[in-house]
Structure formats: C-alpha cells, structure tokens
Write a protein that holds these residues in place. Structure first.
Motif, PDB file in Angstrom:
ATOM      1  N   LEU A   1      45.551  21.537  41.046  1.00 13.51           N
ATOM      2  CA  LEU A   1      44.547  22.386  40.404  1.00 13.51           C
ATOM      3  C   LEU A   1      44.482  23.750  41.080  1.00 13.51           C
ATOM      4  N   TRP A   2      44.415  23.731  42.396  1.00 13.41           N
ATOM      5  CA  TRP A   2      44.350  24.987  43.147  1.00 13.41           C
ATOM      6  C   TRP A   2      45.644  25.772  42.995  1.00 13.41           C
ATOM      7  N   TYR A   3      46.772  25.071  42.954  1.00 13.34           N
ATOM      8  CA  TYR A   3      48.060  25.753  42.800  1.00 13.34           C
ATOM      9  C   TYR A   3      48.118  26.510  41.474  1.00 13.34           C
ATOM     10  N   TRP A   4      47.776  25.824  40.386  1.00  8.23           N
ATOM     11  CA  TRP A   4      47.847  26.486  39.080  1.00  8.23           C
ATOM     12  C   TRP A   4      46.763  27.538  38.930  1.00  8.23           C
ATOM     13  N   LEU A   5      45.624  27.359  39.579  1.00 11.32           N
ATOM     14  CA  LEU A   5      44.618  28.414  39.603  1.00 11.32           C
ATOM     15  C   LEU A   5      45.203  29.656  40.278  1.00 11.32           C
ATOM     16  N   GLY A   6      45.942  29.456  41.359  1.00 15.93           N
ATOM     17  CA  GLY A   6      46.602  30.577  42.021  1.00 15.93           C
ATOM     18  C   GLY A   6      47.625  31.258  41.133  1.00 15.93           C
ATOM     19  N   ARG A   7      48.399  30.456  40.411  1.00 18.52           N
ATOM     20  CA  ARG A   7      49.413  31.030  39.508  1.00 18.52           C
ATOM     21  C   ARG A   7      48.764  31.847  38.394  1.00 18.52           C
ATOM     22  N   VAL A   8      47.685  31.314  37.823  1.00 14.46           N
ATOM     23  CA  VAL A   8      47.015  32.024  36.731  1.00 14.46           C
ATOM     24  C   VAL A   8      46.348  33.297  37.258  1.00 14.46           C
ATOM     25  N   ALA A   9      45.715  33.217  38.425  1.00 16.61           N
ATOM     26  CA  ALA A   9      45.098  34.413  39.003  1.00 16.61           C
ATOM     27  C   ALA A   9      46.158  35.485  39.278  1.00 16.61           C
ATOM     28  N   ALA A  10      47.322  35.078  39.756  1.00 16.07           N
ATOM     29  CA  ALA A  10      48.406  36.032  39.983  1.00 16.07           C
ATOM     30  C   ALA A  10      48.876  36.651  38.672  1.00 16.07           C
ATOM     31  N   ALA A  11      48.943  35.845  37.630  1.00 13.57           N
ATOM     32  CA  ALA A  11      49.347  36.361  36.317  1.00 13.57           C
ATOM     33  C   ALA A  11      48.349  37.397  35.813  1.00 13.57           C
ATOM     34  N   GLN A  12      47.090  37.271  36.221  1.00  9.20           N
ATOM     35  CA  GLN A  12      46.070  38.244  35.841  1.00  9.20           C
ATOM     36  C   GLN A  12      46.065  39.458  36.767  1.00  9.20           C
ATOM     37  N   GLY A  13      46.878  39.428  37.812  1.00 11.40           N
ATOM     38  CA  GLY A  13      46.902  40.528  38.772  1.00 11.40           C
ATOM     39  C   GLY A  13      45.835  40.429  39.843  1.00 11.40           C
ATOM     40  N   ASP A  14      45.134  39.303  39.929  1.00  8.96           N
ATOM     41  CA  ASP A  14      44.106  39.091  40.939  1.00  8.96           C
ATOM     42  C   ASP A  14      44.752  38.382  42.136  1.00  8.96           C
TER      43      ASP A  14
ATOM     44  N   ASP B   1      44.231  38.596  45.379  1.00  8.63           N
ATOM     45  CA  ASP B   1      43.363  38.054  46.429  1.00  8.63           C
ATOM     46  C   ASP B   1      42.908  36.641  46.067  1.00  8.63           C
ATOM     47  N   ALA B   2      42.475  36.458  44.820  1.00 12.49           N
ATOM     48  CA  ALA B   2      42.050  35.126  44.379  1.00 12.49           C
ATOM     49  C   ALA B   2      43.234  34.166  44.371  1.00 12.49           C
ATOM     50  N   ALA B   3      44.408  34.664  44.005  1.00 10.48           N
ATOM     51  CA  ALA B   3      45.603  33.823  43.992  1.00 10.48           C
ATOM     52  C   ALA B   3      45.920  33.335  45.398  1.00 10.48           C
ATOM     53  N   ARG B   4      45.882  34.246  46.373  1.00 14.19           N
ATOM     54  CA  ARG B   4      46.155  33.853  47.763  1.00 14.19           C
ATOM     55  C   ARG B   4      45.117  32.857  48.272  1.00 14.19           C
ATOM     56  N   GLU B   5      43.870  33.081  47.889  1.00 13.07           N
ATOM     57  CA  GLU B   5      42.820  32.161  48.330  1.00 13.07           C
ATOM     58  C   GLU B   5      43.053  30.756  47.760  1.00 13.07           C
ATOM     59  N   ALA B   6      43.377  30.670  46.483  1.00 18.35           N
ATOM     60  CA  ALA B   6      43.620  29.362  45.863  1.00 18.35           C
ATOM     61  C   ALA B   6      44.831  28.678  46.490  1.00 18.35           C
ATOM     62  N   LEU B   7      45.892  29.433  46.707  1.00 14.48           N
ATOM     63  CA  LEU B   7      47.090  28.852  47.310  1.00 14.48           C
ATOM     64  C   LEU B   7      46.836  28.452  48.764  1.00 14.48           C
ATOM     65  N   GLY B   8      45.979  29.199  49.435  1.00 15.95           N
ATOM     66  CA  GLY B   8      45.594  28.827  50.790  1.00 15.95           C
ATOM     67  C   GLY B   8      44.854  27.492  50.818  1.00 15.95           C
ATOM     68  N   ARG B   9      44.042  27.233  49.787  1.00 21.10           N
ATOM     69  CA  ARG B   9      43.365  25.941  49.690  1.00 21.10           C
ATOM     70  C   ARG B   9      44.377  24.809  49.553  1.00 21.10           C
ATOM     71  N   VAL B  10      45.434  25.068  48.767  1.00 27.67           N
ATOM     72  CA  VAL B  10      46.481  24.046  48.620  1.00 27.67           C
ATOM     73  C   VAL B  10      47.066  23.724  49.975  1.00 27.67           C
ATOM     74  N   ARG B  11      47.331  24.748  50.765  1.00 26.60           N
ATOM     75  CA  ARG B  11      47.967  24.542  52.072  1.00 26.60           C
ATOM     76  C   ARG B  11      47.071  23.738  53.004  1.00 26.60           C
ATOM     77  N   VAL B  12      45.755  23.870  52.858  1.00 25.16           N
ATOM     78  CA  VAL B  12      44.822  23.086  53.672  1.00 25.16           C
ATOM     79  C   VAL B  12      44.797  21.634  53.198  1.00 25.16           C
ATOM     80  N   ILE B  13      44.757  21.450  51.874  1.00 27.40           N
ATOM     81  CA  ILE B  13      44.689  20.098  51.307  1.00 27.40           C
ATOM     82  C   ILE B  13      45.988  19.336  51.548  1.00 27.40           C
TER      83      ILE B  13
END
Length: 197
Positions: A43-56, A58-70
């Motif tokens: 979920l966090w991974y695809w949230l990061g991908r979608v945020a990146a597709a929107q050009g956001d 910072d939010a993409a990095r944050e979501a992907l960072g959550r994946v790395r913690v989980i």
C-alpha cells in the motif's frame, strides 16, 4: 464495503484508478488503505508511486520510507527512491541508490546523465542491446532518457503486444513523461482499452 479493514481492497482499487489515469482518486484510496492496514507495505509502495506520478516527490519519499521501515527487504521501494532522485535531477544520488540494485538500467542512466559523453551513450546503448529482451519496459525508459523516442516506442509496442502487466503503468509512469505528447502514446493506451488522455 464488505471488508473495509482489509488493505488489499484499497490497494487493488487504487492501482486500478491509477491505471485509468485517475491519480487523485487513486491516491485517496491508497491513503485510506494505509489507515485501515498501516503495516501493508505494498500500500505504501503504490502510494509512493502515485505521489511521484503527481510530482509530489516529498510525499513519495515519505511513503517509500515507510515501506523500508515495515519491510527492509522490499527492494522495489529502495529502487524507486533512485527513480525519484533521477526525476528530480539528482543523478549522483540516483546512481548511489541504484548501485545496490543488480537489476534495471537506473545506474547506467544516472551515470550517463552525470557524464553525457558519446562514449557513455555508446556504453549504455550496448548494454541496452544486450539486456532489452529481458526488460523491454526498463529499456524503453532508458531509450527515452537517451532521447531515442522511436526505439522506446518500438519496445513499448512489444510490451503491449505481449500483454505484459508492466504496461499498466504506462498511463502514469513519470519516467515516460517525454512520450506523452506523441500521438503513438495515446495509440498504445487505446490498444490496451485505456483512456488516451
């Protein structure tokens, strides 16, 4: 509606919405999913991908960072952090991130962008010729980075012809943004039965 606590439902729904080009709705679905099932790494991974597709980014990095913690072994998240660095023009950071990934063309693209000489371009093209059959979608991204749009479209045609699931990322993959104004891009989406713009 039947099982709102199962994060796989908003995950699949968000992925579907992104494929249809509805990025805002996809992001909302994925964000809702993270509230219902905050430990579901995809979920966090695809949230990061979608945020990146929107050009956001910072939010993409944050979501992907959550994946790395989980799940520290979830390598696609680490690799996509390199893609984000590349999209932001930080090829040195991208190269460093991609060094840990044995697959894909990310490191070679970053090295080419850091020193865009004829020799570096030739080295990247040689690798593309050798490895494109194993990863035609990734090769299309690399050819796009080189500015070789015709070859990129040729590879993407093959991906669509083979019904490769990775083609579902075409509508929103920011690495292929340079192709979107070409009429061939809309034609690819129409062949897949997707909205073409």
């Amino acid at each position: 509606a039947l099982d709102p606590s199962d994060g796989r439902n908003p995950l699949c729904y968000g992925y579907l919405l992104a494929t249809l080009g509805h990025l805002s709705e996809a992001r909302a679905a994925l964000e809702q999913g993270t509230l219902a099932d905050p430990l579901l790494a995809p979920l966090w991974y695809w949230l990061g991908r979608v945020a990146a597709a929107q050009g956001d980014y910072d939010a993409a990095r944050e979501a992907l960072g959550r994946v790395r913690v989980i799940d520290p072994d979830f390598m696609p998240a680490a690799t996509y952090l390199g893609v984000i660095a590349q999209l932001q023009g930080d090829s040195a950071a991208a190269r460093d991130i991609f060094r840990a990934s044995p697959r894909g063309f990310g490191r070679q693209i970053a090295e080419y962008r850091l020193a865009p000489s004829a020799a570096a371009g030739a080295a990247l093209r040689a690798q593309l010729v050798a490895d494109a059959p194993k990863d035609p979608y990734g090769a299309a991204i690399a050819y796009t980075a080189l500015g070789d749009i015709d070859t990129a479209f040729g590879l993407l045609d093959g991906v669509v012809d083979r019904h490769d699931g990775v083609a579902l990322m075409l509508p929103y993959d920011p690495q292929l943004k340079a192709l979107r104004t070409d009429p061939r891009f809309g034609a690819l989406l129409r062949r897949m039965g997707l909205p073409a713009g």
